[in-house]
Design a protein around this motif. Structure first.
Motif, PDB file in Angstrom:
ATOM      1  N   SER A 100     123.153  49.535  37.378  1.00 14.56           N
ATOM      2  CA  SER A 100     122.067  48.731  36.814  1.00 14.56           C
ATOM      3  C   SER A 100     120.711  49.019  37.447  1.00 14.56           C
ATOM      4  O   SER A 100     119.678  48.644  36.897  1.00 14.56           O
ATOM      5  CB  SER A 100     122.397  47.244  36.960  1.00 14.56           C
ATOM      6  N   THR A 101     120.682  49.707  38.598  1.00 18.25           N
ATOM      7  CA  THR A 101     119.404  50.046  39.222  1.00 18.25           C
ATOM      8  C   THR A 101     118.885  51.405  38.760  1.00 18.25           C
ATOM      9  O   THR A 101     117.762  51.781  39.111  1.00 18.25           O
ATOM     10  CB  THR A 101     119.512  50.053  40.758  1.00 18.25           C
ATOM     11  N   GLY A 102     119.667  52.140  37.979  1.00 20.32           N
ATOM     12  CA  GLY A 102     119.191  53.421  37.478  1.00 20.32           C
ATOM     13  C   GLY A 102     120.317  54.367  37.124  1.00 20.32           C
ATOM     14  O   GLY A 102     121.390  54.325  37.737  1.00 20.32           O
ATOM     15  N   ILE A 160     115.713  56.645  36.938  1.00 21.18           N
ATOM     16  CA  ILE A 160     115.234  56.511  38.313  1.00 21.18           C
ATOM     17  C   ILE A 160     113.838  57.128  38.352  1.00 21.18           C
ATOM     18  O   ILE A 160     113.392  57.741  37.382  1.00 21.18           O
ATOM     19  CB  ILE A 160     116.179  57.191  39.327  1.00 21.18           C
ATOM     20  N   ASP A 162     116.772  50.864  33.017  1.00 20.91           N
ATOM     21  CA  ASP A 162     117.595  51.613  33.971  1.00 20.91           C
ATOM     22  C   ASP A 162     118.058  52.968  33.416  1.00 20.91           C
ATOM     23  O   ASP A 162     118.789  53.701  34.087  1.00 20.91           O
ATOM     24  CB  ASP A 162     118.801  50.775  34.433  1.00 20.91           C
ATOM     25  N   LYS A 169     127.224  46.236  41.131  1.00 23.53           N
ATOM     26  CA  LYS A 169     127.248  45.971  42.569  1.00 23.53           C
ATOM     27  C   LYS A 169     127.717  44.548  42.849  1.00 23.53           C
ATOM     28  O   LYS A 169     128.380  44.281  43.859  1.00 23.53           O
ATOM     29  CB  LYS A 169     125.845  46.182  43.155  1.00 23.53           C
ATOM     30  N   GLU A 179     126.156  54.616  42.754  1.00 23.76           N
ATOM     31  CA  GLU A 179     124.930  53.937  42.304  1.00 23.76           C
ATOM     32  C   GLU A 179     123.704  54.730  42.757  1.00 23.76           C
ATOM     33  O   GLU A 179     122.737  54.899  42.008  1.00 23.76           O
ATOM     34  CB  GLU A 179     124.862  52.515  42.854  1.00 23.76           C
ATOM     35  N   THR A 180     123.749  55.205  43.976  1.00 22.99           N
ATOM     36  CA  THR A 180     122.755  56.148  44.484  1.00 22.99           C
ATOM     37  C   THR A 180     123.522  57.252  45.197  1.00 22.99           C
ATOM     38  O   THR A 180     124.702  57.114  45.479  1.00 22.99           O
ATOM     39  CB  THR A 180     121.776  55.480  45.471  1.00 22.99           C
TER      40      THR A 180
END
Length: 259
Positions: A10-12, A30, A60, A218, A246-247
């Motif tokens: 959800s962050t990218g 991102i 995202d 997350k 996620e990253t």
């Protein structure tokens, strides 16, 4: 063919698909700076990309697109409704846009690409099936349920990225407000680990060799829970299972397993 995932969640969201001198980005969710750094580390300067495939217009998935296109005017492929949203939300992107039709194949740098509809809480959303040199890759995250169309385009992929967004108990009893829980659990929300496991088993039974679990929440999932659920469904198969970070970075070699 080779898959490199730079971010999934959800962050990218952003991934690079490459092979035979062809390079295409899937989503640009991102920052452009992160994308360019990640591409350079993967041996692919942004100016060498053949294009960017956009799944849908949520932030995202497109937050880095404006700056990326400003400095590197690459072809950006998106279905009609998504393309229209990008036109009015990202100044200057029009010159980069290449509008595509779902379920109609098109060429990107020698790769044959077909977008297919996916059910998500946006006016239009697609996954992608990519074929090159006898290898097939498929990508479908941000899907509230699994449709017959999705199954048809995912089936026969040597490697597929599918969504394992949440553990249902963690989501139901977690801190999210009720309206958000209903959205995620709906047929236009996100796939649970159990739904992902059923899809993974379906694909494995039909020969898919590699499955990447993507877009994990997350707050409402853990890699351990996702792996445990999907591994149980794949028991007895030889399918390779991966978790998209996620990253960070995940590298997966894609080879034809249908010989």
């Amino acid at each position: 063919m080779h898959l490199t995932i730079f971010a999934s969640g959800s962050t990218g969201n952003c991934a690079l698909l490459s092979g035979g001198g062809r390079r295409v980005l899937i989503d640009a969710g991102i920052s452009a700076r992160r994308i360019c750094v990640a591409l350079s580390a993967a041996g692919c300067p942004p100016e060498e990309l053949d294009g960017v495939l956009i799944t849908h217009e949520h932030a995202d998935h497109v937050s880095g697109l404006a700056t990326l296109c400003k400095h590197h005017p690459l072809p950006v492929y998106a279905p009609g409704t998504v393309a229209n949203h990008l036109r009015w939300s990202i100044p200057g992107v029009e010159v980069c846009l290449r509008e595509i039709l779902p379920e109609k194949a098109f060429a990107v740098g020698g790769m044959v690409v077909t977008a297919f509809p996916t059910p998500h809480d946006t006016p239009q959303s697609v996954g992608y099936r990519v074929e090159a040199d006898g290898v097939v890759f498929a990508f479908a995250t941000d899907t509230g349920c699994v449709t017959d169309t999705m199954r048809a385009y995912l089936t026969g992929a040597d490697t597929a990225v599918i969504e394992a967004n949440h553990d249902e108990d963690m989501l139901r009893y977690g801190p999210y407000p009720a309206v958000l829980k209903r959205r995620i659990l709906s047929a236009r929300g996100h796939l649970s680990n159990a739904e992902c496991a059923a899809l993974a088993a379906y694909l494995a039974e039909r020969g898919t060799d590699g499955i990447v679990l993507g877009h994990l929440s997350k707050q409402n999932n853990t890699p351990e829970k996702a792996l445990q659920t999907v591994e149980a469904a794949l028991a007895g198969t030889k399918t390779h299972l991966y978790i998209a970070p996620e990253t960070g970075r995940l590298d997966v070699a894609i080879e034809s397993c249908f010989v």
